[in-house]
Design a protein around this motif. Structure first.
Motif, PDB file in Angstrom:
ATOM      1  N   LYS A 220      22.497  30.109  39.272  1.00 22.86           N
ATOM      2  CA  LYS A 220      23.728  29.294  39.218  1.00 22.86           C
ATOM      3  C   LYS A 220      24.274  29.229  37.795  1.00 22.86           C
ATOM      4  N   ARG A 221      24.249  30.355  37.112  1.00 25.16           N
ATOM      5  CA  ARG A 221      24.769  30.397  35.752  1.00 25.16           C
ATOM      6  C   ARG A 221      25.158  31.821  35.369  1.00 25.16           C
ATOM      7  N   LEU A 222      26.157  31.910  34.485  1.00 23.34           N
ATOM      8  CA  LEU A 222      26.614  33.164  33.893  1.00 23.34           C
ATOM      9  C   LEU A 222      27.048  32.852  32.469  1.00 23.34           C
ATOM     10  N   ASN A 223      27.104  33.863  31.636  1.00 27.10           N
ATOM     11  CA  ASN A 223      27.676  33.596  30.323  1.00 27.10           C
ATOM     12  C   ASN A 223      29.190  33.721  30.414  1.00 27.10           C
ATOM     13  N   SER A 224      29.888  33.208  29.428  1.00 25.08           N
ATOM     14  CA  SER A 224      31.345  33.140  29.492  1.00 25.08           C
ATOM     15  C   SER A 224      31.976  34.526  29.558  1.00 25.08           C
ATOM     16  N   ALA A 225      31.333  35.520  28.932  1.00 28.65           N
ATOM     17  CA  ALA A 225      31.865  36.883  28.975  1.00 28.65           C
ATOM     18  C   ALA A 225      31.792  37.446  30.395  1.00 28.65           C
ATOM     19  N   GLN A 226      30.723  37.133  31.100  1.00 23.97           N
ATOM     20  CA  GLN A 226      30.588  37.600  32.481  1.00 23.97           C
ATOM     21  C   GLN A 226      31.634  36.952  33.386  1.00 23.97           C
ATOM     22  N   LEU A 227      31.862  35.662  33.199  1.00 20.85           N
ATOM     23  CA  LEU A 227      32.897  34.983  33.980  1.00 20.85           C
ATOM     24  C   LEU A 227      34.279  35.555  33.672  1.00 20.85           C
ATOM     25  N   ASP A 228      34.545  35.732  32.393  1.00 21.60           N
ATOM     26  CA  ASP A 228      35.861  36.209  31.982  1.00 21.60           C
ATOM     27  C   ASP A 228      36.132  37.625  32.464  1.00 21.60           C
ATOM     28  N   ALA A 229      35.081  38.402  32.715  1.00 27.25           N
ATOM     29  CA  ALA A 229      35.251  39.771  33.201  1.00 27.25           C
ATOM     30  C   ALA A 229      35.946  39.809  34.555  1.00 27.25           C
ATOM     31  N   PHE A 230      35.846  38.719  35.311  1.00 29.84           N
ATOM     32  CA  PHE A 230      36.447  38.660  36.646  1.00 29.84           C
ATOM     33  C   PHE A 230      37.794  37.941  36.637  1.00 29.84           C
ATOM     34  N   HIS A 231      38.383  37.839  35.468  1.00 23.27           N
ATOM     35  CA  HIS A 231      39.639  37.102  35.316  1.00 23.27           C
ATOM     36  C   HIS A 231      40.723  37.629  36.250  1.00 23.27           C
ATOM     37  N   ALA A 232      40.913  38.951  36.275  1.00 23.99           N
ATOM     38  CA  ALA A 232      41.982  39.539  37.088  1.00 23.99           C
ATOM     39  C   ALA A 232      41.693  39.429  38.578  1.00 23.99           C
ATOM     40  N   GLU A 233      40.431  39.682  38.968  1.00 21.44           N
ATOM     41  CA  GLU A 233      40.082  39.686  40.397  1.00 21.44           C
ATOM     42  C   GLU A 233      40.209  38.302  41.031  1.00 21.44           C
ATOM     43  N   TYR A 234      39.919  37.252  40.270  1.00 17.57           N
ATOM     44  CA  TYR A 234      39.922  35.903  40.829  1.00 17.57           C
ATOM     45  C   TYR A 234      41.021  35.007  40.266  1.00 17.57           C
ATOM     46  N   GLN A 235      41.896  35.598  39.449  1.00 16.93           N
ATOM     47  CA  GLN A 235      42.990  34.830  38.850  1.00 16.93           C
ATOM     48  C   GLN A 235      42.475  33.548  38.190  1.00 16.93           C
ATOM     49  N   LEU A 236      41.489  33.733  37.320  1.00 21.74           N
ATOM     50  CA  LEU A 236      40.892  32.598  36.622  1.00 21.74           C
ATOM     51  C   LEU A 236      41.868  32.036  35.587  1.00 21.74           C
ATOM     52  N   PRO A 237      41.664  30.792  35.168  1.00 24.14           N
ATOM     53  CA  PRO A 237      42.572  30.181  34.194  1.00 24.14           C
ATOM     54  C   PRO A 237      42.686  31.008  32.922  1.00 24.14           C
ATOM     55  N   VAL A 238      43.892  31.064  32.368  1.00 19.00           N
ATOM     56  CA  VAL A 238      44.120  31.814  31.137  1.00 19.00           C
ATOM     57  C   VAL A 238      43.220  31.276  30.027  1.00 19.00           C
ATOM     58  N   LYS A 239      43.156  29.967  29.899  1.00 17.31           N
ATOM     59  CA  LYS A 239      42.283  29.320  28.912  1.00 17.31           C
ATOM     60  C   LYS A 239      41.004  28.888  29.629  1.00 17.31           C
TER      61      LYS A 239
END
Length: 304
Positions: A220-239
């Motif tokens: 139940k954890r990831l580093n911020s770089a791993q989360l940010d890698a999925f920015h486009a696929e999941y439309q994650l917050p810009v900030k």
């Protein structure tokens, strides 16, 4: 060898007695017995991992994710190194690898509404009767409004909150939290293209997406770089980092920098993960064995 010698309960060393005989390293009887269980554990884990992969793809905008991004979180999902050759081809009814602009993508073959349920929703059903929180009254004499002092609220769109012990929210903050907790939002399993990012409901949905992605990992954890890698696929917050910090009752960050690790607070009891998958329990056996001192732990093994 210095590392190996630290774990005599796992590794047995022989040879190297000064007669130029080679040093031989093998697992101890206890460690070998645990290692023999790995095949069975992997079999139990396979349907769990397949289900997680399907859910990850179902949350993405086009139901497909670059294979390199799956590899980026491979170990966190519990995937073996050769999953592309040994796992994906076994389930053609669920997955195909397609070419998108010269890059391989893992593509979802069939949508299954029966698994389009978030971990938050599953947990909410199980503990809905205990999520009332510590409630007190705020307000004047004419109108008393019940506000949860810990941020928790019983409702279908609420998230479990765990504020830091040192955090002392005022009444205005708690009122805003309760308003946010009550606000309905679309499921993370609905395409983000259907919603305007600036809509407060869509922003709350983004929090739910982050929660669900973390829920699908083993710890139940990831580093911020791993989360940010999925920015486009999941439309994650810009900030993204700002969003995680803002919702500190839901997410815990080891630090606020670019290399921070993000954990789901509701998945932990203190520093202990509440629910462990079979692979983590298997790994724990080796960890536990490594912490035990062998009867011969104090005896040095000659290395030359």
């Amino acid at each position: 060898m210095a590392v190996i010698e630290k774990y005599p309960s796992i590794f047995h060393v022989s040879g190297g007695d000064g007669n130029k005989t080679p040093i031989l390293v093998k697992l101890t009887e206890k460690a070998a017995k645990i290692a023999a269980e790995e095949g069975d554990v992997r079999q139990v884990m396979e349907p769990i991992i397949v289900n997680k992969l399907r859910k990850l793809l179902m949350m993405s905008i086009d139901c497909r994710v670059p294979l390199e991004k799956i590899e980026f979180i491979r170990s966190e999902l519990g995937l073996m190194r050769d999953f592309k050759e040994c796992l994906i081809p076994k389930y053609p009814e669920f997955f195909t690898v397609i070419d998108v602009n010269g890059f391989p993508y893992l593509n979802l073959e069939i949508w299954d509404s029966s698994i389009a349920v978030t971990a938050r929703e599953e947990k909410l059903v199980a503990v809905s009767s205990t999520l009332e929180g510590d409630v007190t009254n705020f307000g004047g004499d004419h109108k008393k409004v019940k506000i949860s002092k810990d941020g928790n609220f019983s409702g279908p769109f609420a998230f479990e909150m765990n504020f830091p012990v040192s955090f002392r929210p005022n009444m205005k903050y708690l009122e805003e939290v309760q308003k946010w907790q009550k606000m309905p939002f679309p499921s993370p399993y609905l395409s983000a293209r259907r919603f305007e990012p600036a809509d407060p409901k869509a922003r709350k949905r983004a929090v739910a997406v982050l929660h669900e992605v973390l829920s699908l990992t083993m710890e139940k954890r990831l580093n911020s770089a791993q989360l940010d890698a999925f920015h486009a696929e999941y439309q994650l917050p810009v900030k993204l980092l700002l969003c995680l910090v803002k919702h500190h009752g839901i997410f815990y960050m080891t630090n606020k920098g670019a290399k921070s690790t993000v954990l789901l607070k509701d998945a932990y009891n203190g520093i202990n993960l509440i629910e462990k998958c079979p692979l983590l329990r298997f790994n724990d056996k080796f960890v536990g064995l490594g912490c035990k001192r062998d009867d011969n732990a104090g005896k040095k093994i000659p290395l030359s």
